[in-house]
Design an enzyme around this catalytic site. Structure first.
Site, PDB file in Angstrom:
ATOM      1  CG  ASP A 180      -2.122   0.942   1.053  1.00  0.00           C
ATOM      2  OD1 ASP A 180      -3.143   0.589   0.446  1.00  0.00           O
ATOM      3  OD2 ASP A 180      -1.987   2.085   1.539  1.00  0.00           O
ATOM      4  CE1 TYR A 311      -5.423   6.617  -0.788  1.00  0.00           C
ATOM      5  CE2 TYR A 311      -5.273   7.145   1.542  1.00  0.00           C
ATOM      6  CZ  TYR A 311      -5.392   6.216   0.532  1.00  0.00           C
ATOM      7  OH  TYR A 311      -5.459   4.873   0.840  1.00  0.00           O
ATOM      8  CG  HIS A 367      -4.438  -4.148   0.484  1.00  0.00           C
ATOM      9  ND1 HIS A 367      -3.791  -3.636  -0.621  1.00  0.00           N
ATOM     10  CD2 HIS A 367      -4.443  -3.147   1.400  1.00  0.00           C
ATOM     11  CE1 HIS A 367      -3.438  -2.387  -0.389  1.00  0.00           C
ATOM     12  NE2 HIS A 367      -3.811  -2.070   0.833  1.00  0.00           N
TER      13      HIS A 367
END
Length: 402
Positions: A180, A311, A367
């Site tokens: 990630d 982000y 993930h």
């Protein structure tokens, strides 16, 4: 400001716990369409069950006591242009004389506890596989690390902070592992500190920009004739259409979303629980595991909204790619592929990231590989850095064995 390491003990105040209980008690849930299932997001029945468990069965103090068994510390790290940030981290040392220093970096919606199941595996001493000194931090704005106080904290700054943390711990040369954001920040860290400090790195989410005919002709052409690669790309494109709404919101208007996550524990639960289930490979999440995971965000030092800003900062408000400012390096790279990972890129594309020396494909895991299948991810690290492995002895004087 303090520059030396300080032991860290997690201790949420009774006042904060009482406030959480009140918010849970007065939570108002939405209705749901008949037969909605997961199509519209986290199912109402799941959230009702988890809310009930949070209110009546989950014991934060028990979780807190278990977390405090980990060797946790804080340390001030100076970042150019941003002053000093107080960073929280686990520092689990091995008894092996020549253990390899390893920096483990989590992502969103993960946190430092993702490494917990891997710690006994990675630090175990054996003549049959290498051992590691493991450092696993809470990224700035996550967990119990301080958050940046002004805009612009992006790839270059994260790389500086990560490297300075390892240097402060006495690790002038080390290896790196991440998925990630841990992967995406690793690209920046290796760009700026590869070879001199980062001797090799490993990713369990090796995503990258598509290769072009001019930049990487072999990777580009191989995709045209690889059915498995095409199928993986199709799956990834489908997920981008139906599963990336969170990314657009967090990379463009994180503050707006942040009000809800900071004020509503149930809103935070639903927002993250959807990803825990959707991004894992049918992992059998227990209610305690889910609520502990959410609680780390709820009780985080800067609040859950702070974790969203990475982000925005890493994409310039979704105006550019997360890899802007990075480059291909010849630092040895290992990659692991897990079937539950939402994004499936052709394996040849990993060569656009760096010098791939190790690849592994698994039939289980998603993930959150470090949490879901810790023995498999740790096994890949052992194969990559162990005797006969492609990165054996990459850290001078630290081969992982006595």
């Amino acid at each position: 400001m303090a520059t030396t390491e300080k032991p860290f003990t997690l201790s949420v105040s009774d006042t904060d716990l009482d406030l959480l209980r009140k918010k849970l008690e007065f939570a108002r849930l939405p209705n749901e369409l008949d037969g909605a299932g997961w199509d519209y997001g986290a199912p109402l029945a799941d959230i009702q069950r988890l809310l009930s468990h949070w209110k009546s069965a989950y014991d934060w103090r028990k979780s807190e006591a278990e977390i405090n068994k980990l060797p946790m510390f804080t340390r001030d790290i100076e970042v150019e242009g941003f002053g000093s940030l107080n960073i929280h981290y686990i520092h689990q040392k091995s008894d092996a004389t020549n253990a390899i220093p390893l920096l483990f970096v989590h992502g969103w919606p993960g946190h430092f506890l993702e490494v917990r199941k891997m710690l006994p595996l990675l630090t175990a001493k054996s003549p049959d596989y290498p051992s590691f000194h493991v450092v696993a931090l809470s990224l700035p704005g996550f967990g119990f690390s301080e958050a940046p106080r002004k805009a612009g904290f992006a790839g270059r700054q994260y790389a500086e902070l990560l490297n300075k943390l390892m240097l402060a711990l006495g690790y002038q040369e080390y290896v790196y592992q991440g998925g990630d954001w841990g992967h995406l920040l690793g690209v920046h860290a290796v760009t700026h500190y590869g070879h001199k400090h980062i001797k090799a790195w490993h990713s369990n989410m090796p995503i990258c920009a598509p290769p072009t005919l001019l930049s990487y002709p072999r990777a580009y052409l191989s995709t045209l004739f690889d059915r498995a690669a095409k199928a993986g790309l199709a799956t990834g494109l489908a997920w981008r259409r139906s599963g990336m709404g969170y990314y657009l919101e967090q990379s463009t208007k994180p503050q707006t979303l942040g009000y809800s996550l900071a004020d509503s524990p149930v809103g935070l639960l639903a927002w993250i629980y959807e990803k825990l289930v959707g991004w894992s490979d049918q992992y059998p999440w227990t209610d305690d595991e889910v609520i502990e995971w959410i609680s780390v965000y709820w009780f985080s030092r800067a609040g859950p909204a702070a974790s969203l800003r990475i982000y925005y900062e890493m994409t310039g408000g979704n105006s550019h790619d997360t890899a802007e400012g990075t480059k291909w390096t010849s630092v040895p790279l290992g990659v692991s592929y897990f079937p539950g990972e939402p994004v499936h890129l052709p394996k040849s594309w990993a060569h656009t990231l760096g010098k791939v020396v190790f690849q592994s494909e698994h039939d289980k895991g998603g993930h959150f590989a470090a949490f879901e299948v810790p023995e498999r991810l740790a096994g890949d690290m052992r194969k990559m850095y162990g005797k006969g492995g492609p990165a054996y002895g990459v850290v001078p004087g630290k081969n992982g064995y006595d």
